[in-house]
Scaffold this motif. Structure first.
Motif, mmCIF file in Angstrom:
data_model
loop_
_atom_site.group_PDB
_atom_site.id
_atom_site.type_symbol
_atom_site.label_atom_id
_atom_site.label_comp_id
_atom_site.label_asym_id
_atom_site.label_seq_id
_atom_site.Cartn_x
_atom_site.Cartn_y
_atom_site.Cartn_z
ATOM 1 N N HIS A 106 86.386 40.520 112.591
ATOM 2 C CA HIS A 106 85.205 40.850 111.537
ATOM 3 C C HIS A 106 83.891 40.422 112.449
ATOM 4 C CE1 HIS A 106 88.083 40.710 108.412
ATOM 5 N NE2 HIS A 106 87.118 40.987 107.459
ATOM 6 N N HIS A 113 82.777 46.030 110.641
ATOM 7 C CA HIS A 113 81.444 45.411 110.054
ATOM 8 C C HIS A 113 80.479 46.153 110.922
ATOM 9 C CE1 HIS A 113 82.324 43.554 106.280
ATOM 10 N NE2 HIS A 113 83.439 42.724 106.988
ATOM 11 N N ASP A 115 86.898 47.854 102.624
ATOM 12 C CA ASP A 115 86.858 46.265 102.375
ATOM 13 C C ASP A 115 87.226 45.847 101.321
ATOM 14 O OD1 ASP A 115 86.484 43.819 103.766
ATOM 15 O OD2 ASP A 115 84.294 43.688 103.435
ATOM 16 N N LYS A 150 95.006 42.208 104.512
ATOM 17 C CA LYS A 150 94.801 41.129 105.315
ATOM 18 C C LYS A 150 95.316 39.988 104.295
ATOM 19 C CE LYS A 150 90.654 43.029 107.402
ATOM 20 N NZ LYS A 150 91.247 43.557 108.665
ATOM 21 N N HIS A 163 90.821 48.676 106.600
ATOM 22 C CA HIS A 163 90.196 47.183 106.171
ATOM 23 C C HIS A 163 90.522 46.945 104.750
ATOM 24 C CE1 HIS A 163 87.191 43.944 107.693
ATOM 25 N NE2 HIS A 163 87.983 43.829 106.418
HETATM 26 ZN ZN LIG Z 1 86.949 41.752 105.691
#
Ligand SMILES: [Zn+2]
Length: 388
Positions: free
Chosen positions: A226, A249, A301, A127, A58
């Motif tokens: 998410h 998350h 992240d 992403k 991620h």
């Molecule tokens: Zn994220």
């Protein structure tokens, strides 16, 4: 052929093997064990440990600019809303990313991928989500494609048009744009494998998220979410309902949501660098999830609000802040992360036939990754059987 010889320890799916070697042929793992043959190229790994290359499941690694000016506001206890009103937050990054040319965005993002590789990451999910209009979302995904082709790291692209509502637009109109224009265009061009949504109070509701993920599915994009980061708003349950490949998350995920994820086989992707960088006490309940039978993956992240390329640091946080064992955390950063991006048949573990994506760490056992923290223990990275 490449032989990595006499490692102190090799990290295998069912345990570790001591004093073992790995033979690599045509980019794949051919043999693991002792006295397994010869090769032209030999790496002496005495005293070292061989792990699977890390899979960062991620990231928002593609963005322009930086937001270091927010740090003092964060430290003085200013809220995310205050920071956003004072020129920071996601809208700042959206503006910078929209203003950046394809080549500028590519070169800024490539630097981050270079650093990820130095720290042992060989596969990364990346992403979109800082364009927030069709043209710029596509630009981000084209940068991801170029990086996948040119960079040693394998880049797995995810469309995250529903990251936030862009300034100057009504949410309902934006959701329609994501569903009717962005998703079909991204899918037609083959620019993404997954469709993600930021399901959270103040962002996209469960109903809006469901519509967006359904539209993605109809266009062949597998759902990711998410979920339940700041509030328990039902993201984990939606992930189960939609058969998402992962829910990410999950700090505030409800017990019921976790149970439903276990039943549906949704992978959890936990991001402990986020509460760390937000100076929060609370981390995701990793142990509870594992007890319920949810597979736990880890990721950085990496984004302008949580900027680290370092999966070793994430493993350290997973151990010290979420109570995972060194093995659980390393599996979270390798095989379980590979599952969360649909790559488990190719990468994520040291097994004969799999891609030879390996890291050699300068330590006699895998336990040194959490134990000796705050430094880069990676000495060599091997991608597709080649030292990079
Ligand atoms: Zn994220």
């Amino acid at each position: 052929m490449l032989l990595i010889k006499d490692a102190s320890e090799v990290f295998l799916p069912d345990g570790v093997q001591k004093n073992a070697s790995i033979l690599i042929e045509d980019g794949r793992i051919k043999k693991i064990g002792k006295n397994i043959g010869r090769a032209d190229e030999v790496i002496d790994a005495r005293g070292k440990t061989i792990l699977p290359g890390f899979v960062d499941a991620h990231t928002h690694a593609i963005f322009a600019g930086s937001r270091e000016f927010e740090i003092e506001m964060k430290l003085s206890g200013k809220t995310y809303e205050y920071i956003a009103e004072h020129g920071g937050g996601i809208n700042y990054t959206v503006k910078k990313t929209r203003d950046a040319s394809f080549h500028q965005l590519l070169s800024e993002s490539k630097e981050r991928l270079d650093r990820m590789l130095e720290y042992g990451t060989t596969t990364a999910e990346v992403k979109s989500g800082y364009g927030l209009d069709t043209k710029n979302e596509i630009k981000m995904l084209e940068v991801a494609k170029e990086l996948d082709e040119k960079h040693a790291i394998d880049v797995i692209p995810t469309f995250l048009g529903a990251h936030a509502v862009p300034p100057g637009m009504e949410k309902d109109d934006y959701v329609e744009l994501v569903i009717n224009e962005m998703i079909p265009e991204v899918a037609d061009r083959g620019l993404a494998r997954f469709c993600d949504v930021f399901c959270e109070n103040g962002y996209f509701t469960v109903d809006e998220s469901r519509r967006i993920l359904k539209a993605g599915k109809e266009h062949g994009l597998t759902p990711k979410i998410h979920a339940d980061e700041f509030s328990s708003c039902g993201g984990a349950g939606l992930a189960a309902e939609m058969n998402a490949i992962s829910a990410d998350h999950l700090l505030m995920a409800s017990d019921d949501g976790i149970k439903r994820m276990a039943t549906a086989g949704v992978n959890a992707v936990l991001l402990p660098a986020v509460p760390f960088s937000l100076m929060q006490e609370r981390y995701a309940p990793a142990r509870k999830m594992m007890k319920e039978g949810v597979r736990v993956a880890l990721a950085t992240d990496l984004n302008p609000n949580c900027w680290t390329e370092n999966m070793q640091f994430v493993i350290q946080l997973a151990c010290f802040k979420m109570g995972m064992t060194p093995r659980e955390a390393i599996e979270g950063a390798t095989i379980n992360a590979a599952r969360a991006v649909g790559m488990e048949n190719e990468v994520g573990s040291i097994e004969e036939g799999k891609k030879a994506d390996l890291v050699i760490i300068d330590a006699p056992s895998h336990v040194f990754i959490p134990y000796h923290f705050g430094v880069n223990l990676v000495e060599k990275v091997i991608k597709n059987g080649k030292v990079v």
